[in-house]
Design a protein around this motif. Structure first.
Motif, short mmCIF file in Angstrom:
data_model
loop_
_atom_site.label_atom_id
_atom_site.label_comp_id
_atom_site.label_asym_id
_atom_site.label_seq_id
_atom_site.Cartn_x
_atom_site.Cartn_y
_atom_site.Cartn_z
N TRP A 52 0.82 -1.22 0.00
CA TRP A 52 0.00 0.00 0.00
C TRP A 52 0.85 1.27 0.00
N LYS A 53 2.14 1.10 0.13
CA LYS A 53 3.06 2.23 0.04
C LYS A 53 3.30 2.62 -1.42
N TYR A 54 3.09 1.66 -2.32
CA TYR A 54 3.41 1.86 -3.74
C TYR A 54 2.17 2.05 -4.62
N THR A 55 1.03 1.61 -4.14
CA THR A 55 -0.22 1.79 -4.86
C THR A 55 -1.36 1.87 -3.85
N ARG A 56 -2.33 2.71 -4.11
CA ARG A 56 -3.46 2.85 -3.18
C ARG A 56 -4.41 1.67 -3.29
N HIS A 57 -4.24 0.85 -4.32
CA HIS A 57 -5.14 -0.28 -4.52
C HIS A 57 -4.39 -1.50 -5.06
N PRO A 58 -3.50 -2.09 -4.26
CA PRO A 58 -2.74 -3.25 -4.75
C PRO A 58 -3.62 -4.45 -5.07
N ASN A 59 -4.74 -4.60 -4.33
CA ASN A 59 -5.63 -5.73 -4.59
C ASN A 59 -6.32 -5.59 -5.96
N TYR A 60 -6.77 -4.38 -6.29
CA TYR A 60 -7.41 -4.18 -7.60
C TYR A 60 -6.39 -4.26 -8.73
N PHE A 61 -5.20 -3.73 -8.50
CA PHE A 61 -4.14 -3.87 -9.50
C PHE A 61 -3.85 -5.34 -9.75
N GLY A 62 -3.81 -6.12 -8.68
CA GLY A 62 -3.55 -7.54 -8.81
C GLY A 62 -4.62 -8.27 -9.59
N GLU A 63 -5.89 -7.96 -9.29
CA GLU A 63 -6.99 -8.63 -10.00
C GLU A 63 -6.97 -8.30 -11.49
N ILE A 64 -6.74 -7.05 -11.80
CA ILE A 64 -6.66 -6.64 -13.21
C ILE A 64 -5.50 -7.37 -13.90
N THR A 65 -4.36 -7.41 -13.24
CA THR A 65 -3.17 -8.02 -13.81
C THR A 65 -3.36 -9.51 -14.08
N LEU A 66 -3.94 -10.23 -13.13
CA LEU A 66 -4.09 -11.68 -13.32
C LEU A 66 -5.03 -12.02 -14.46
N TRP A 67 -6.04 -11.16 -14.71
CA TRP A 67 -6.92 -11.40 -15.85
C TRP A 67 -6.22 -11.10 -17.17
N TRP A 68 -5.31 -10.15 -17.17
CA TRP A 68 -4.50 -9.93 -18.38
C TRP A 68 -3.55 -11.10 -18.59
N GLY A 69 -3.11 -11.74 -17.50
CA GLY A 69 -2.29 -12.93 -17.62
C GLY A 69 -3.04 -14.06 -18.31
N ILE A 70 -4.30 -14.26 -17.93
CA ILE A 70 -5.12 -15.28 -18.58
C ILE A 70 -5.35 -14.94 -20.05
N PHE A 71 -5.52 -13.65 -20.34
CA PHE A 71 -5.68 -13.24 -21.73
C PHE A 71 -4.45 -13.57 -22.56
N ILE A 72 -3.26 -13.40 -21.98
CA ILE A 72 -2.02 -13.71 -22.70
C ILE A 72 -2.01 -15.19 -23.12
N ILE A 73 -2.51 -16.06 -22.23
CA ILE A 73 -2.61 -17.48 -22.58
C ILE A 73 -3.57 -17.65 -23.76
N ALA A 74 -4.65 -16.87 -23.77
CA ALA A 74 -5.66 -16.96 -24.83
C ALA A 74 -5.16 -16.44 -26.17
N LEU A 75 -4.02 -15.74 -26.19
CA LEU A 75 -3.47 -15.24 -27.45
C LEU A 75 -3.11 -16.37 -28.41
N ALA A 76 -2.97 -17.58 -27.89
CA ALA A 76 -2.68 -18.73 -28.75
C ALA A 76 -3.91 -19.16 -29.54
N SER A 77 -5.07 -18.63 -29.18
CA SER A 77 -6.31 -18.97 -29.89
C SER A 77 -6.57 -17.98 -31.02
N PRO A 78 -7.13 -18.45 -32.14
CA PRO A 78 -7.50 -17.54 -33.23
C PRO A 78 -8.55 -16.50 -32.79
N LEU A 79 -9.25 -16.79 -31.70
CA LEU A 79 -10.31 -15.90 -31.23
C LEU A 79 -9.83 -14.97 -30.11
N TRP A 80 -8.53 -14.71 -30.06
CA TRP A 80 -7.99 -13.84 -29.02
C TRP A 80 -8.63 -12.46 -29.05
N TRP A 81 -9.05 -12.03 -30.24
CA TRP A 81 -9.64 -10.68 -30.37
C TRP A 81 -11.00 -10.58 -29.70
#
Length: 261
Positions: free
Chosen positions: A184-213
């Protein structure tokens, strides 16, 4: 796009949250839906995973496990806070006052506008998961490795951030004080940053699919919701006027972790 899997996922999420609605109505605590939020994603992941013959060592298995870990952690965290609360969350108390005066009444409005809406929302956010689980892909790729790494970073921020906040709140000496240490010293919302980041991580896995868009809809939606609609704005509104808030706000990054200014 396997629309059958999408339909089954939506049906499963609706069925699960309908059950939660019945329990919530009996308990007269509609904020129980917050506890069920993470579990709804697990139901979607498992349903889409079993829509095809599962391959153990695959991107599908890895992705489903990631969703199960995140969903369980989130629901357990929210439940621990929910069971200790003295009454219904103020957001749902406000909805009570609003919906009880309408023609449809409180229960129907709550079911349609909260529980059904959240089931639909969970399916849309889960699009990368559904696409991964219904695309004929077997062995993990380099995108899977990168996606898992990003997911781990996001999961760490969310889990550690939530833990630090819980420890802060559990200490009576910290009543009405701000948490400004740890993540919390580096971001006012580390939990929300984390949740957003992990969903982008799952999206990166989905980039292997033709339907990534199509899959990109999920992380974009959760980013918009947490940054501009439900997450950050609601929390910051609660802290307005609190002692030390303006100083903390001035020196600490809003969402993305950065050294204190």
């Amino acid at each position: 796009m396997d629309w059958t899997a999408v339909a089954y996922s939506l049906f499963g999420a609706l069925l699960f949250l309908t059950y939660i609605f019945v329990v919530a109505k009996i308990r007269n605590r509609y904020d129980l839906v917050d506890v069920a939020w993470g579990l709804a994603f697990i139901s979607i992941a498992v349903i889409s995973y079993t829509s095809q013959v599962p391959i153990i060592y695959s991107m599908q298995t890895i992705t489903t496990i990631l969703v199960i870990i995140w969903g369980l952690q989130l629901s357990l965290h929210v439940y621990s806070r929910w069971k200790m609360s003295q009454g219904e969350d103020r957001r749902y108390a406000s909805l009570r006052n609003k919906y009880v005066k309408t023609k449809l009444g409180l229960a129907i409005n709550m079911y349609l506008r909260v529980f059904v809406f959240q089931a639909i929302l969970a399916v849309v956010i889960s699009l990368p998961v559904i696409i991964i689980n219904t695309t004929p892909m077997a062995k993990p790729t380099i995108l899977t490795v990168i996606g898992v790494i990003v997911w781990v970073i996001g999961m760490a921020f969310e889990t550690v951030g939530d833990y630090q906040l819980k420890k802060h709140r559990d200490n009576p000496k910290n009543k009405n004080t701000l948490l400004t240490t740890g993540l919390w010293k580096y971001t006012r919302h580390p939990n929300y940053f984390g949740e957003i980041t992990l969903w982008w991580g799952i999206f990166i896995i989905a980039l292997a699919s033709p339907l990534w868009w199509i899959a990109i809809i999920g992380p974009v939606l959760i980013t918009i919701l947490l940054t501009f609609v439900t997450g950050v704005p609601l929390v910051e509104k609660q802290f307005e006027g609190r002692l030390g808030w303006n100083t903390y706000k001035k020196h600490t990054s809003k969402l993305f972790p950065l050294p204190p200014r």
